[in-house]
Write a protein that holds these residues in place. Structure first.
Motif, PDB file in Angstrom:
ATOM      1  N   GLU A   1     -19.013   5.197  10.238  1.00 40.37           N
ATOM      2  CA  GLU A   1     -18.439   5.382   8.898  1.00 40.37           C
ATOM      3  C   GLU A   1     -16.928   5.136   8.823  1.00 40.37           C
ATOM      4  O   GLU A   1     -16.169   6.055   8.518  1.00 40.37           O
ATOM      5  CB  GLU A   1     -18.750   6.795   8.369  1.00 40.37           C
ATOM      6  N   PRO A   2     -16.462   3.932   9.141  1.00 43.01           N
ATOM      7  CA  PRO A   2     -15.040   3.638   8.910  1.00 43.01           C
ATOM      8  C   PRO A   2     -14.728   3.748   7.419  1.00 43.01           C
ATOM      9  O   PRO A   2     -15.281   3.012   6.608  1.00 43.01           O
ATOM     10  CB  PRO A   2     -14.883   2.204   9.421  1.00 43.01           C
ATOM     11  N   THR A   3     -13.867   4.698   7.080  1.00 45.63           N
ATOM     12  CA  THR A   3     -13.677   5.057   5.671  1.00 45.63           C
ATOM     13  C   THR A   3     -12.323   4.666   5.119  1.00 45.63           C
ATOM     14  O   THR A   3     -12.084   4.765   3.918  1.00 45.63           O
ATOM     15  CB  THR A   3     -13.893   6.574   5.503  1.00 45.63           C
ATOM     16  N   HIS A   4     -11.409   4.213   5.963  1.00 47.90           N
ATOM     17  CA  HIS A   4     -10.055   3.878   5.521  1.00 47.90           C
ATOM     18  C   HIS A   4      -9.455   2.922   6.540  1.00 47.90           C
ATOM     19  O   HIS A   4      -9.813   2.940   7.718  1.00 47.90           O
ATOM     20  CB  HIS A   4      -9.207   5.157   5.428  1.00 47.90           C
ATOM     21  N   ALA A   5      -8.556   2.078   6.079  1.00 51.08           N
ATOM     22  CA  ALA A   5      -7.819   1.185   6.986  1.00 51.08           C
ATOM     23  C   ALA A   5      -6.468   0.883   6.377  1.00 51.08           C
ATOM     24  O   ALA A   5      -6.272   0.971   5.155  1.00 51.08           O
ATOM     25  CB  ALA A   5      -8.593  -0.111   7.236  1.00 51.08           C
ATOM     26  N   SER A   6      -5.531   0.541   7.213  1.00 52.18           N
ATOM     27  CA  SER A   6      -4.211   0.112   6.761  1.00 52.18           C
ATOM     28  C   SER A   6      -3.739  -1.031   7.650  1.00 52.18           C
ATOM     29  O   SER A   6      -4.219  -1.211   8.780  1.00 52.18           O
ATOM     30  CB  SER A   6      -3.203   1.260   6.783  1.00 52.18           C
ATOM     31  N   LEU A   7      -2.800  -1.784   7.129  1.00 53.67           N
ATOM     32  CA  LEU A   7      -2.282  -2.963   7.818  1.00 53.67           C
ATOM     33  C   LEU A   7      -0.898  -2.657   8.375  1.00 53.67           C
ATOM     34  O   LEU A   7      -0.053  -2.070   7.679  1.00 53.67           O
ATOM     35  CB  LEU A   7      -2.204  -4.125   6.826  1.00 53.67           C
ATOM     36  N   SER A   8      -0.656  -3.028   9.636  1.00 50.13           N
ATOM     37  CA  SER A   8       0.694  -2.874  10.180  1.00 50.13           C
ATOM     38  C   SER A   8       1.666  -3.736   9.380  1.00 50.13           C
ATOM     39  O   SER A   8       1.291  -4.756   8.803  1.00 50.13           O
ATOM     40  CB  SER A   8       0.729  -3.260  11.656  1.00 50.13           C
ATOM     41  N   HIS A   9       2.912  -3.337   9.325  1.00 47.25           N
ATOM     42  CA  HIS A   9       3.892  -4.049   8.501  1.00 47.25           C
ATOM     43  C   HIS A   9       4.054  -5.506   8.905  1.00 47.25           C
ATOM     44  O   HIS A   9       4.375  -6.354   8.066  1.00 47.25           O
ATOM     45  CB  HIS A   9       5.241  -3.332   8.568  1.00 47.25           C
ATOM     46  N   ASP A  10       3.826  -5.807  10.181  1.00 50.62           N
ATOM     47  CA  ASP A  10       3.961  -7.188  10.642  1.00 50.62           C
ATOM     48  C   ASP A  10       2.665  -7.984  10.488  1.00 50.62           C
ATOM     49  O   ASP A  10       2.601  -9.162  10.857  1.00 50.62           O
ATOM     50  CB  ASP A  10       4.443  -7.230  12.092  1.00 50.62           C
ATOM     51  N   GLY A  11       1.600  -7.346   9.966  1.00 49.13           N
ATOM     52  CA  GLY A  11       0.345  -8.043   9.729  1.00 49.13           C
ATOM     53  C   GLY A  11      -0.473  -8.341  10.966  1.00 49.13           C
ATOM     54  O   GLY A  11      -1.448  -9.097  10.893  1.00 49.13           O
ATOM     55  N   ARG A  12      -0.155  -7.709  12.100  1.00 46.71           N
ATOM     56  CA  ARG A  12      -0.834  -8.032  13.355  1.00 46.71           C
ATOM     57  C   ARG A  12      -2.056  -7.166  13.647  1.00 46.71           C
ATOM     58  O   ARG A  12      -2.927  -7.558  14.421  1.00 46.71           O
ATOM     59  CB  ARG A  12       0.161  -7.917  14.519  1.00 46.71           C
ATOM     60  N   TYR A  13      -2.117  -5.954  13.047  1.00 46.98           N
ATOM     61  CA  TYR A  13      -3.193  -5.020  13.372  1.00 46.98           C
ATOM     62  C   TYR A  13      -3.713  -4.340  12.108  1.00 46.98           C
ATOM     63  O   TYR A  13      -2.971  -4.123  11.143  1.00 46.98           O
ATOM     64  CB  TYR A  13      -2.701  -3.913  14.319  1.00 46.98           C
ATOM     65  N   LEU A  14      -4.992  -3.966  12.165  1.00 43.78           N
ATOM     66  CA  LEU A  14      -5.567  -3.008  11.237  1.00 43.78           C
ATOM     67  C   LEU A  14      -5.745  -1.685  11.969  1.00 43.78           C
ATOM     68  O   LEU A  14      -6.200  -1.658  13.125  1.00 43.78           O
ATOM     69  CB  LEU A  14      -6.925  -3.483  10.723  1.00 43.78           C
TER      70      LEU A  14
END
Length: 397
Positions: A129-142
């Motif tokens: 149940e992955p319920t949330h995600a965010s992006l690193s400021h440099d766009g390299r990781y979730l």
């Protein structure tokens, strides 16, 4: 040129017509600018939803066109992440053992030259149940919050690298926490509910509902395989049994607010040099009330003057706070969500409307908002949408 206009009436008429046509074209361009698109994530489990809907929003009238511009087939896309700089969309597929697809995943799409979203990849989140995600400021990781409803193995935070073309790569780092065990059902294991980068992108603040803590990690992309390391201090303690859910920073970056799902509270923090210091703990329910409250979504207005919290359970309201000059919160309004389980909401870019995803009443509600007072007004539209989970505004391509 003055002599030409005065002495040649056909030329003058042609010039006037050209000016008129130019004004019409300019008005048309302005109208197109006000034509926004919205993306709606929705649960596909026990519904006929295809997953993600792309709809047109009339920013002048506050109306959503019910005819989809595009549908993106995706299992249980509970949270949407936009990388508008690169024209990409990511969704957490909140799958678990009881679903048709029992494997938690992340899906990615890229805007093509025609303005359509095209699927570019998918990968597993290594958790339920992955319920949330965010992006690193440099766009390299979730940074993916695997809620993990089962006590064993529970929830975890997953770090997923992204290829240059945005394709999700295999998870390289998993972080797990110790649960508090206070709530007999909801806190027998860790349940990571959100992971939010700090305003400067140097830290990640992770709300674990099962642990009653916000964990703080330093972000160091030079360690490509393990870019997160515990900060000092490594966490912020919250009241036992409070169940932290979602955290949001003010636009100034000096303050943050946190929805506490289990205790029905909002915690307010000062944020200085990477550290959270709690200044307020506000109750959303009256003492002794039998009504079940359950705070969910929490967002600030773009101008940083107001904070909004959705309160679900049996209450189903949006609670509005004014943000005072010293950063403190002052409640100013409670407004019905006109539905059941307002899981998420979004404020239009001009601040004149709020769109609410009422998950259990299968509805998307558009409410008028006063940008000056911050208060919510009349309901302008109620649109049938099955099991809506998230809303994001998308600039028209």
């Amino acid at each position: 040129m003055t002599t030409l206009i005065r002495g040649n009436r056909p030329t003058l008429r042609r010039l006037a017509l050209a000016l008129l046509l130019g004004a019409v074209a300019s008005a048309g361009a302005r109208a197109e600018t006000n034509d926004m698109h919205i993306l709606i994530g929705s649960y596909t489990h026990d519904s006929d939803s295809p997953g993600v809907l792309r709809l047109r929003f009339d920013a002048d009238k506050g109306q959503v066109d019910p005819k989809p511009l595009q549908t993106l087939a995706s299992h249980n896309p509970s949270w949407l992440v936009l990388d508008e700089q690169r024209g990409r969309l990511y969704a957490t597929n909140e799958n678990g053992p009881a679903h048709a697809d029992p494997v938690g995943r992340v899906s990615a799409w890229q805007l093509d030259s025609s303005g359509e979203h095209q699927l570019i990849g998918q990968n597993i989140s290594l958790g339920d149940e992955p319920t949330h995600a965010s992006l690193s400021h440099d766009g390299r990781y979730l940074f993916i919050s695997n809620y993990g409803s089962r006590p064993n193995p529970g929830g975890s935070l997953a770090v997923m690298p992204l290829a240059e073309d945005g394709h999700p790569l295999p998870v390289t780092q998993i972080l797990a926490h110790q649960s508090s065990g206070v709530h007999p059902e909801r806190q027998q294991s860790a349940h990571v509910h959100s992971a939010v980068p700090s305003p400067d992108g140097k830290r990640l603040l992770v709300s674990d509902l099962g642990a009653d803590q916000v964990f703080v990690y330093r972000y160091d992309p030079s360690n490509a395989e393990r870019p997160l390391q515990p900060d000092e201090p490594a966490s912020v303690e919250l009241p036992p049994g409070s169940g932290p859910r979602h955290l949001v920073f003010d636009p100034s970056g000096k303050h943050a607010s946190l929805a506490l799902e289990l205790s029905a509270q909002v915690a307010r923090f000062d944020y200085t040099n990477g550290k959270l210091a709690r200044r307020q703990l506000l109750d959303l329910k009256d003492a002794g009330s039998e009504v079940r409250h359950s705070p969910g979504a929490i967002h600030t207005s773009a101008d940083g003057r107001f904070l909004y919290v959705s309160d679900r359970g049996d209450y189903n309201h949006i609670i509005v706070f004014a943000i005072e000059g010293d950063g403190s919160l002052r409640e100013i309004q409670r407004r019905s969500s006109d539905g059941r389980e307002p899981r998420e909401f979004a404020i239009s870019p001009d601040g004149r409307f709020m769109l609410i995803a009422n998950q259990l009443s299968d509805s998307l509600v558009v409410i008028r908002r006063d940008p000056e007072s911050g208060k919510l007004g009349d309901t302008l539209q109620t649109l049938p949408v099955e099991r809506p989970s998230d809303i994001k505004f998308l600039a028209t391509p």
